[in-house]
Design an enzyme around this catalytic site. Structure first.
Site, mmCIF file in Angstrom:
data_model
loop_
_atom_site.group_PDB
_atom_site.id
_atom_site.type_symbol
_atom_site.label_atom_id
_atom_site.label_comp_id
_atom_site.label_asym_id
_atom_site.label_seq_id
_atom_site.Cartn_x
_atom_site.Cartn_y
_atom_site.Cartn_z
ATOM 1 N N CYS A 1 0.549 -1.099 -0.001
ATOM 2 C CA CYS A 1 0.084 -0.055 -0.009
ATOM 3 C C CYS A 1 0.866 1.284 -0.002
ATOM 4 C CB CYS A 1 -0.928 0.152 1.189
ATOM 5 S SG CYS A 1 -1.740 1.501 1.345
ATOM 6 N N GLY A 2 0.668 2.001 -1.060
ATOM 7 C CA GLY A 2 1.510 3.465 -1.179
ATOM 8 C C GLY A 2 1.180 4.377 0.217
ATOM 9 N N HIS A 3 0.015 4.309 0.484
ATOM 10 C CA HIS A 3 -0.401 5.208 1.774
ATOM 11 C C HIS A 3 0.588 4.842 2.916
ATOM 12 C CE1 HIS A 3 -3.280 6.962 -0.810
ATOM 13 N NE2 HIS A 3 -3.872 6.118 -1.024
ATOM 14 N N CYS A 4 0.485 3.614 3.075
ATOM 15 C CA CYS A 4 1.267 2.984 4.401
ATOM 16 C C CYS A 4 2.689 3.375 4.208
ATOM 17 C CB CYS A 4 1.046 1.385 4.143
ATOM 18 S SG CYS A 4 -0.817 0.889 4.383
#
Length: 577
Positions: A76-79
């Site tokens: 996950c890019g946001h993570c």
């Protein structure tokens, strides 16, 4: 020689076989060691963040009174974007010997925990208090290190300072530009407890609490009241607690957000790009790829969730234009909170004068001055403006980003009030951006639409029209550009199918609002203004199936695009199953 060779092989064979066996034994032992580590309740740390799984989770809850846990997915890019700030917050909290600790769970590997806590998107942060795993609290703070630390600090200690005498409360009120003090006759009562909860959530404000009778008297109060003290505009604003309904936490939060702002805000914003993906932020007129850092007024302006923004664009280097702020400010007072208008919208009554016989109308309007040569230069393209257009006025409905232009050159307070009332009454049409159509817009396989040409193409009753609404800077749009071109090539000779695209950052439509990029809409041939949103896989073959099937896809298991097309802002959906 043959005999020697056979003898050598006889000797070497068992030795070689034994070596293979030893390697297998070593691999098996390492595998068992790793399994033992996973099965163990030992808690390891990475950058002061507890690494949790189903076998050590209970131990972590029992050892830490306040434990904030991030449920994440490695892809996950946001993570990935959150990870450095999360680690920094964990380090700060540990260094100050706080009761609060941070942990993380790989929800894609620890599926039992993900299921237990209902994880449907990444990252999801939950706070566990006093070892209770049945009712974790959802994290509501900012997704940066300072926001996480302050949110946890409010929960580790008292969320409001107890003020016991007049000297203490006077010093407290004077200590900040803005403070909130709750006056409650019983600090153990429901209203006071609700106030503490609000204070724990609103970590960007300073809260105090008082129950001494002398303090009620000193501030002219006779009943439970929340007071907002400011060093600007009105110095004290009181919010009495309704004896029948008690203290409504959501309502108090909303009122504090609204009244903590200056009557007229000046827009400031330090633009800085962040990693994509990004989408159009609903309720924001900022450039989408440049979110504001917290210290700027832009964070306050959009965080207050006021439904309408009235903007005065001016050049602060011009004394003549600066003088327009007086009339602008004079118009602002009547739109601070909920408005009760007189029956018939009587002009003489004045917009915003309380009228008890009328129901409240949510007409809050935030007044903002935007310097076109300063911080405001970055938002001008969103309005299709240049600095030369100043001075000018725009009203923005934050629900759908509709913009309304005040055509006249009268900047008096009465003219501004009249304009706002006309917009809120639905008497003014929105001002829609439209680029000029390229000369060859309809000669290429992908037809290039603008606001002026959209209607005639999209609602042509003889055509099935498939349109991509995109932003030039959007990486997802760039990634699917080749597939869209290939699709258009495939259908360029079909008279009944049109493949088109429209730059939604330069063109606006009255009845269609685009919230994310890319957005794909299908407009089927025939009477009526029908529209179908395409939400499946973005590849040529699936597009083609969709078109050949008349704007629907054959019944198939849903395809998850989570890894490639994580929606924004802030979270990626967890895949089903």
């Amino acid at each position: 020689l043959v005999w020697l060779l056979v003898l050598s092989l006889a000797w070497l064979g068992p030795a070689l076989g034994g070596e293979d066996k030893d390697e297998e034994v070593i691999e098996e032992e390492e595998k068992e060691k790793k399994e033992d580590e996973v099965l163990s309740d030992e808690i390891k740390e990475e950058d002061n963040v507890l690494v949790l799984h189903e076998h050590n989770f209970a131990r972590a809850l029992s050892e830490h009174q306040l434990l904030l846990v991030e449920f994440y997915a490695p892809w996950c890019g946001h993570c990935q974007q959150l990870a450095p700030a999360y680690a920094q917050a964990a380090t700060e909290l540990r260094n100050e010997s706080s009761l609060a600790r941070l942990g993380k769970v790989d929800a894609t590997a620890q599926t039992a925990l993900a299921t237990e806590f209902g994880i449907t998107s990444y990252p999801t942060l939950k706070l566990f208090r006093d070892g209770n795993r049945t009712h974790p609290l959802a994290y509501t703070g900012r997704m940066d290190s300072q926001g996480i630390v302050r949110w946890m600090q409010r929960r580790a200690g008292p969320s409001a300072t107890l003020l016991q005498d007049t000297d203490t409360i006077a010093a407290f009120v004077n200590s900040h530009n803005l403070v909130v003090v709750g006056f409650f006759k019983d600090l153990r009562g429901e209203a006071a407890q609700a106030f503490f909860e609000v204070a724990a959530e609103m970590v960007d404000m300073t809260f105090g609490v008082a129950e001494a009778a002398e303090l009620f008297q000193a501030y002219g109060l006779s009943a439970d009241t929340v007071c907002l003290f400011k060093k600007f505009d009105e110095r004290q604003t009181n919010f009495p607690v309704d004896p029948a309904r008690g203290l409504d936490m959501a309502e108090l939060t909303r009122l504090l957000r609204i009244h903590s702002l200056q009557l007229v805000m000046e827009f400031t914003n330090e633009v800085r790009p962040i990693p994509s993906p990004v989408t159009v932020p609903r309720g924001s007129w900022l450039p989408c790829s440049h979110p504001p850092p917290p210290p700027q007024t832009s964070n306050q302006i959009f965080g207050a969730k006021i439904p309408h923004h009235m903007l005065l664009f001016l050049n602060k280097s011009s004394p003549e234009q600066l003088s327009l702020r007086d009339g602008f400010r004079a118009a602002a007072g009547g739109f601070r909170g909920e408005v009760r208008w007189p029956h018939g919208r009587d002009m003489e009554g004045g917009c915003g004068i309380p009228q008890p016989q009328c129901p409240p109308f949510p007409a809050q309007v935030l007044f903002v001055v935007v310097d076109v040569t300063g911080h405001g230069a970055d938002v001008l393209p969103f309005f299709g403006m240049t600095a030369a257009d100043a001075p000018t006025l725009r009203l923005v409905k934050m629900e759908n980003n509709r913009k309304y232009q005040m055509e006249q050159d009268n900047f008096s307070d009465s003219a501004i009030r009249t304009f706002i009332r006309a917009v809120l009454d639905g008497k003014v049409k929105p001002h829609l951006l439209s680029a000029e159509p390229p000369e060859d817009w309809d000669t290429r396989p992908v037809k290039v639409l603008v606001g002026k040409t959209f209607e005639q193409v999209a609602f042509d009753e003889t055509k099935n029209v498939f349109i991509k609404f995109y932003a030039p800077w959007c990486p997802h749009c760039q990634a699917m550009a080749a597939a869209w071109e290939e699709l258009a090539e495939r259908y360029k000779d079909r008279e009944d199918i049109v493949i088109a695209e429209m730059d939604s950052t330069a063109n606006e439509l009255e009845n269609i609002t685009i919230h994310g990029y890319p957005t794909l809409h299908y407009f089927p041939a025939g009477p009526g203004r029908k529209m179908v949103e395409y939400k499946s896989t973005r590849d040529v073959e699936t597009f083609s199936k969709f078109l050949e099937n008349g704007g629907t896809l054959p019944e198939e298991p849903p395809v998850s695009e989570v890894r490639e097309q994580a929606p924004c802002p802030g979270q990626s959906p967890a895949p089903d199953g």
